[in-house]
Design an enzyme around this catalytic site. Structure first.
Site, PDB file in Angstrom:
ATOM      1  N   CYS A 187       0.825  -1.189   0.000  1.00 55.02           N
ATOM      2  CA  CYS A 187       0.000   0.000   0.000  1.00 55.02           C
ATOM      3  C   CYS A 187       0.863   1.244   0.000  1.00 55.02           C
ATOM      4  O   CYS A 187       2.027   1.216  -0.343  1.00 55.02           O
ATOM      5  CB  CYS A 187      -0.899  -0.007   1.242  1.00 55.02           C
ATOM      6  SG  CYS A 187      -1.544  -1.633   1.647  1.00 55.02           S
ATOM      7  N   SER A 193      10.022 -10.508  -9.522  1.00 56.45           N
ATOM      8  CA  SER A 193      11.004  -9.943 -10.443  1.00 56.45           C
ATOM      9  C   SER A 193      12.413 -10.268  -9.961  1.00 56.45           C
ATOM     10  O   SER A 193      12.612 -10.684  -8.820  1.00 56.45           O
ATOM     11  CB  SER A 193      10.799  -8.422 -10.535  1.00 56.45           C
ATOM     12  OG  SER A 193      11.559  -7.865 -11.581  1.00 56.45           O
TER      13      SER A 193
END
Length: 624
Positions: A2, A354
């Site tokens: 967030c 990633s």
């Protein structure tokens, strides 16, 4: 995952100001928002729901309401810590990792930080003591900014959220501009905004009664263990990485993976066993387009590849938006490609894995092979320095540059993976006078921590603290969150680092193989062997493939009239005239277009700053 923002001390209409600040980062958390306003504090939160979708809203309060938490990130071992806290008598209202931080801080205080495994930036307000505690993760994966603005202490996930606060004064930090011209990013704790700072990675702070105390809680320590052989290290890497990927897949939503043609993302995708991979490229040239390879790899491991070819118009048209989301100017052309692959993934899911961090931890950059071994390196240091000084007076040439480089100690010549303008060059370019330090002043504290280590380890340590946090992780966080996407990096795991810092240099960084009388350097040697072990046989060739990253054809575009003219207009505009000697900027551009020199990265460094400055200080128009 967030974004949050907050400030101490009361102001008029604090609820309205807080709402405006939260709206600046709504892209980080479009699912829901929450606030907590009490005497002396205002806390705002935007949520992207990943774990405990129904009950995970923030701010979160403890049992008696005396402590309040704002948290951005993921704690991958939260379930183990939660069990210990329940046994200690803590009552949980949710199944979130967020609440573990709150009760964990109650139980363990600052000692909690070294118990964590994950990426995080969080703050905890103690209502009784009026003390604010905050911390940033081990590697700086998640950002945390702060500013002492008048009577208010501002803090949050992005600098832009400070702009609506009435005590905040938006002033350009000109020292940061001069440093940026050398590094291609902002390398110091003070940002491009005067009096706005980044909390360094692996640091925590307490703020009380107007006093801010910052301390380091964790440190990287390269100490090679010479006992295990190569095969044992390869097995250790494989086991540890599998464990990290498993932890990084914890979520109540689907997880995907980015995929280029390099070993890092391929290793992640193969081990993670996700359903979808995502790739972007430019045109049809294999130098700039890895889509064909990625589709082939994805098919081999039985996964669906989603891809996009980015047009030059899309790339150039997005630059203002990119620099807005970045908060500070970043001259890495691959940031734009990262934005587009994040956008592509966000259309399908909320979480991706990633490969960031593998090069810094395991020694993957080609520059790390530079200290590793020519006959010339064995000559006396004084002789090499003397030759280097003579070579420095000769016209620039590849052979001459070799002697210049070898004539300097690593501490003098290496500031990281990007070295754009020398101190002398940037002084000539700049019209303004600043108090920016020499690059070696910025790098010295890090080199001092690894005195006595070999040159490769020194370079890795520096990159882990400057290049990785200032460039690699900055763009990873900002480009993913600009698209409301959570990006997780399993190489940047505390347990992976604990293993990597013990691997001897000869396995960690380079290995020489003699082929046809030529010496071949292989970076990330042990890690590549681990990747080969864990990758299907038909795709194992990726373990030896040259690193491309997100290759972008900037040098080609800048020779085309259309884009040359766009940059030239910027280089002769009002902002350029304010900061730079514009005749020198135009010469850089002309020399590149006419083939006299490849100035593409230098041009891009200046151009990126001018775009960023236009967005934040000239109110350039674009969709915010």
């Amino acid at each position: 995952m967030c974004g949050f923002v907050g400030f101490t001390n009361f102001i008029d209409n604090s609820n309205l100001v807080l709402e405006k600040m939260m709206n600046k980062i709504i892209h980080r958390g479009p699912d829901s928002g929450g606030t907590y306003i009490d005497e002396g504090i205002a806390l705002g939160f935007r949520r992207l729901s990943i774990i405990d979708l129904d009950q995970g809203d923030q701010p979160i309060l403890n049992e008696d309401g005396s402590k309040v938490l704002l948290f951005n990130g993921e704690i991958y071992n939260y379930q183990d810590i939660r069990e210990k806290l329940i046994k200690a008598g803590h009552k949980f209202k949710t199944n979130t990792d967020s609440e573990v931080l709150l009760h964990g801080y109650e139980e363990y205080g600052k000692k909690l930080l070294n118990m964590l495994r994950g990426m995080f930036a969080f703050v905890i307000w103690d209502k009784d003591t009026k003390e604010l505690f905050g911390a940033r993760d081990f590697f700086g994966i998640k950002p945390l900014y702060y500013s002492l603005s008048g009577e208010s202490f501002l803090f949050g996930s992005e600098i832009k959220s400070f702009l609506p606060h009435p005590h905040f004064k938006k002033i350009l930090n000109e020292d940061a501009l001069e440093n940026y011209l050398t590094f291609q990013y902002s390398p110091q704790n003070e940002t491009f905004f005067k009096n706005v700072f980044k909390l360094p990675a692996a640091h925590c702070f307490t703020y009380k009664n107007g006093k801010l105390d910052i301390e380091r809680y964790w440190e990287i320590n390269f100490e090679a263990d010479e006992k295990p052989g190569l095969d044992e290290w390869v097995n250790k890497i494989s086991d540890t990485f599998h464990d990290s990927v498993k932890a990084h897949k914890i979520a109540d939503v689907e997880v995907g993976s980015f995929l280029s043609s390099g070993v890092d993302s391929s290793y992640v995708a193969a081990v993670a066993d996700v359903d979808k991979t995502f790739t972007v490229g430019f045109g049809n040239d294999e130098k700039y387009n890895e889509i064909g390879w990625a589709k082939e790899f994805s098919k081999a491991i039985g996964k669906e590849n989603n891809s996009k070819v980015i047009t030059p118009e899309e790339y150039w048209g997005s630059l203002a938006k990119i620099q807005y989301h970045m908060d500070e100017p970043l001259a890495d052309p691959s940031a734009v490609a990262l934005y587009f692959v994040c956008n592509l993934a966000s259309q399908k899911l909320k979480v991706v894995l990633s490969g960031e961090g593998a090069d810094e931890i395991f020694g993957g950059y080609n520059v790390y092979s530079d200290p590793d071994g020519t006959v010339y390196d064995k000559l006396p240091r004084g002789l090499k320095r003397g030759v280097g000084k003579i070579a420095g007076k000769l016209p620039a040439h590849r052979g001459v540059n070799f002697f210049i480089r070898k004539g300097k100690d690593v501490e003098e010549r290496f500031i990281g993976n990007a070295y754009m303008f020398t101190p002398e060059e940037r002084k000539k370019l700049l019209k303004i006078k600043t108090n920016a330090p020499d690059p070696t002043v910025i790098t010295k504290p890090f080199y001092d921590k690894v005195k006595g280590k070999d040159d490769v380890t020194k370079m890795q340590y520096l990159d882990l603290h400057l290049w990785m946090t200032g460039d690699i992780l900055l763009k990873a966080d900002k480009m993913s969150m600009a698209n409301s996407l959570e990006l997780r990096v399993p190489f940047l795991d505390k347990e992976v680092m604990a293993l990597a810092e013990k691997i001897p240099r000869r396995y960690r960084v380079t290995h020489k193989e003699n082929t046809d009388s030529n010496t071949k350097y292989i970076t990330k040697y042990a890690m590549r062997l681990a990747a080969k072990k864990d990758t299907p046989p038909q795709t194992a060739k990726t373990a030896a493939k040259k690193k491309l990253g997100f290759p972008v054809p900037i040098r080609v575009w800048l020779k085309e009239d259309k884009y040359y003219n766009i940059v030239k207009e910027s280089f002769t505009g009002n902002a350029a005239q304010k900061f730079f000697n514009t005749d020198l900027l135009v010469k850089l551009l002309d020399d590149h277009k006419n083939g006299k020199a490849d100035n593409s990265r230098k041009i891009w460094t200046i151009y990126a700053f001018l775009i960023w400055y236009g967005v934040y200080f000239e109110d350039s128009e674009f969709v915010k």
